[in-house]
Design a protein around this motif. Structure first.
Motif, short mmCIF file in Angstrom:
data_model
loop_
_atom_site.label_atom_id
_atom_site.label_comp_id
_atom_site.label_asym_id
_atom_site.label_seq_id
_atom_site.Cartn_x
_atom_site.Cartn_y
_atom_site.Cartn_z
N MET A 169 0.85 -1.19 0.00
CA MET A 169 0.00 0.00 0.00
C MET A 169 0.89 1.25 0.00
SD MET A 169 -3.48 0.49 0.93
CE MET A 169 -4.46 1.72 1.75
N THR A 170 0.57 2.18 -0.86
CA THR A 170 1.32 3.45 -0.88
C THR A 170 0.34 4.60 -0.73
OG1 THR A 170 1.18 3.43 -3.29
CG2 THR A 170 3.22 2.60 -2.32
N ALA A 171 0.88 5.76 -0.33
CA ALA A 171 0.04 6.95 -0.13
C ALA A 171 -0.48 7.44 -1.48
CB ALA A 171 0.86 8.04 0.54
N THR A 172 -1.65 8.04 -1.44
CA THR A 172 -2.16 8.67 -2.66
C THR A 172 -1.46 10.02 -2.86
OG1 THR A 172 -3.95 9.63 -1.38
CG2 THR A 172 -4.43 7.58 -2.55
N ALA A 173 -1.42 10.50 -4.07
CA ALA A 173 -0.75 11.77 -4.36
C ALA A 173 -1.43 12.90 -3.59
CB ALA A 173 -0.83 12.03 -5.86
N PRO A 174 -0.63 13.89 -3.11
CA PRO A 174 -1.23 15.00 -2.34
C PRO A 174 -2.25 15.77 -3.16
CG PRO A 174 1.09 15.44 -2.88
CD PRO A 174 0.81 14.03 -3.28
N THR A 175 -3.27 16.26 -2.44
CA THR A 175 -4.33 17.06 -3.09
C THR A 175 -4.05 18.55 -2.96
OG1 THR A 175 -5.50 16.96 -1.01
CG2 THR A 175 -6.08 15.30 -2.66
N PHE A 176 -2.81 18.92 -2.61
CA PHE A 176 -2.46 20.32 -2.33
C PHE A 176 -1.05 20.57 -2.85
CE2 PHE A 176 -1.82 17.37 1.15
CZ PHE A 176 -0.45 17.42 1.29
N ASP A 177 -0.69 21.86 -2.98
CA ASP A 177 0.68 22.19 -3.39
C ASP A 177 1.51 22.57 -2.16
OD1 ASP A 177 -0.18 24.71 -2.75
OD2 ASP A 177 -0.19 25.47 -4.81
N SER A 178 2.80 22.81 -2.38
CA SER A 178 3.71 23.06 -1.26
C SER A 178 3.34 24.31 -0.45
CB SER A 178 5.15 23.17 -1.75
OG SER A 178 5.61 21.89 -2.10
N PRO A 179 2.99 25.45 -1.09
CA PRO A 179 2.61 26.62 -0.28
C PRO A 179 1.40 26.36 0.63
CG PRO A 179 3.08 27.27 -2.54
CD PRO A 179 3.08 25.77 -2.52
N PHE A 180 0.43 25.61 0.11
CA PHE A 180 -0.75 25.28 0.90
C PHE A 180 -0.35 24.42 2.11
CE2 PHE A 180 -4.69 23.01 1.83
CZ PHE A 180 -5.67 23.96 1.62
N PHE A 181 0.53 23.45 1.85
CA PHE A 181 1.03 22.57 2.92
C PHE A 181 1.82 23.37 3.95
CE2 PHE A 181 4.26 19.04 3.97
CZ PHE A 181 3.44 18.47 4.93
N ARG A 182 2.69 24.27 3.45
CA ARG A 182 3.51 25.09 4.35
C ARG A 182 2.63 25.95 5.25
NH1 ARG A 182 8.86 27.55 4.14
NH2 ARG A 182 9.37 26.36 2.29
N ALA A 183 1.55 26.51 4.67
CA ALA A 183 0.64 27.37 5.45
C ALA A 183 -0.01 26.56 6.57
CB ALA A 183 -0.41 27.98 4.54
N ALA A 184 -0.40 25.32 6.26
CA ALA A 184 -1.03 24.48 7.28
C ALA A 184 -0.02 24.13 8.37
CB ALA A 184 -1.58 23.21 6.63
#
Ligand SMILES: Cc1cc2nc3c(=O)[nH]c(=O)nc-3n(C[C@H](O)[C@H](O)[C@H](O)COP(=O)(O)O)c2cc1C
Length: 169
Positions: A1-16
């Motif tokens: 089992m592998t993770a699904t691709a992220p539904t967000f970009d890096s700036p969105f992730f960084r903000a969270a």
């Protein structure tokens, strides 16, 4: 089992991620060939009380990576609320510029550290390293530590705005 691709970009992730307030540290170590290296690190956290273990992570692009991967020990210095300038200084420039004019001392195990008041410091044996994504995770085994009553510097959403004496970047 592998993770699904992220539904967000890096700036969105960084903000969270930025909503998670942290302290701010400076990690110092001795380079065998050159002088001390040091950089600002906010990824520090505790892992285990017994044995006493801490964790932090270092970017694969860090110029200090080779020194920190190969050194026996490093010191993690937790900054006080009045040390924003020091945090910014150790996030820019060369090692020589970062340390210029600052008093240095040695922790009991011989690791260079800034001889300045701080909220706490930990001298760690360089116990293990794990390559993950674009960072290396360091687990340090604390051999010596000390702390003070100084208010810690707080980093949040890319700034120091939760620090009573701070504010700004
Ligand atoms: C508040 C703050 C926290 C930081 N936390 C980290 C961190 O946890 N890991 C990291 O690799 N870089 C972190 N950085 C960035 C490094 O301090 C910066 O990239 C530094 O120039 C790296 O130095 P070097 O390339 O000489 O090793 C942080 C910077 C700031 C201002």
């Amino acid at each position: 089992m592998t993770a699904t691709a992220p539904t967000f970009d890096s700036p969105f992730f960084r903000a969270a991620l930025g909503r998670f307030a942290t302290g701010v540290t400076i990690v110092t170590a001795q380079s065998s060939a050159h002088g001390p290296v040091g950089l600002t690190v906010s990824s520090f956290n505790s892992v285990s009380l017994s044995p006493p273990l801490v964790v932090w992570s270092l970017s694969n692009t860090s110029l200090s990576l080779s020194t920190l991967e190969h050194c026996d020990r490093y010191v993690i210095q937790v900054l006080g609320a009045d040390q924003i300038a020091l945090a910014n200084r150790f996030a820019r420039g060369s090692p020589a510029e970062r340390f210029a004019g600052l008093p240095l001392s040695r922790a009991p195990g011989g690791t260079p550290r800034l001889d300045l008041p701080c909220a706490a410091w930990f001298e760690c044996f360089n116990r293990s390293r794990y390559k993950e994504g674009d960072h290396v995770i360091f687990v340090g085994e604390v051999e010596h530590c000390a702390s003070s009553d100084a208010l810690p510097l707080v980093y949040h959403a890319g700034g120091y705005d939760l620090t009573p004496t701070g504010g700004g970047k």
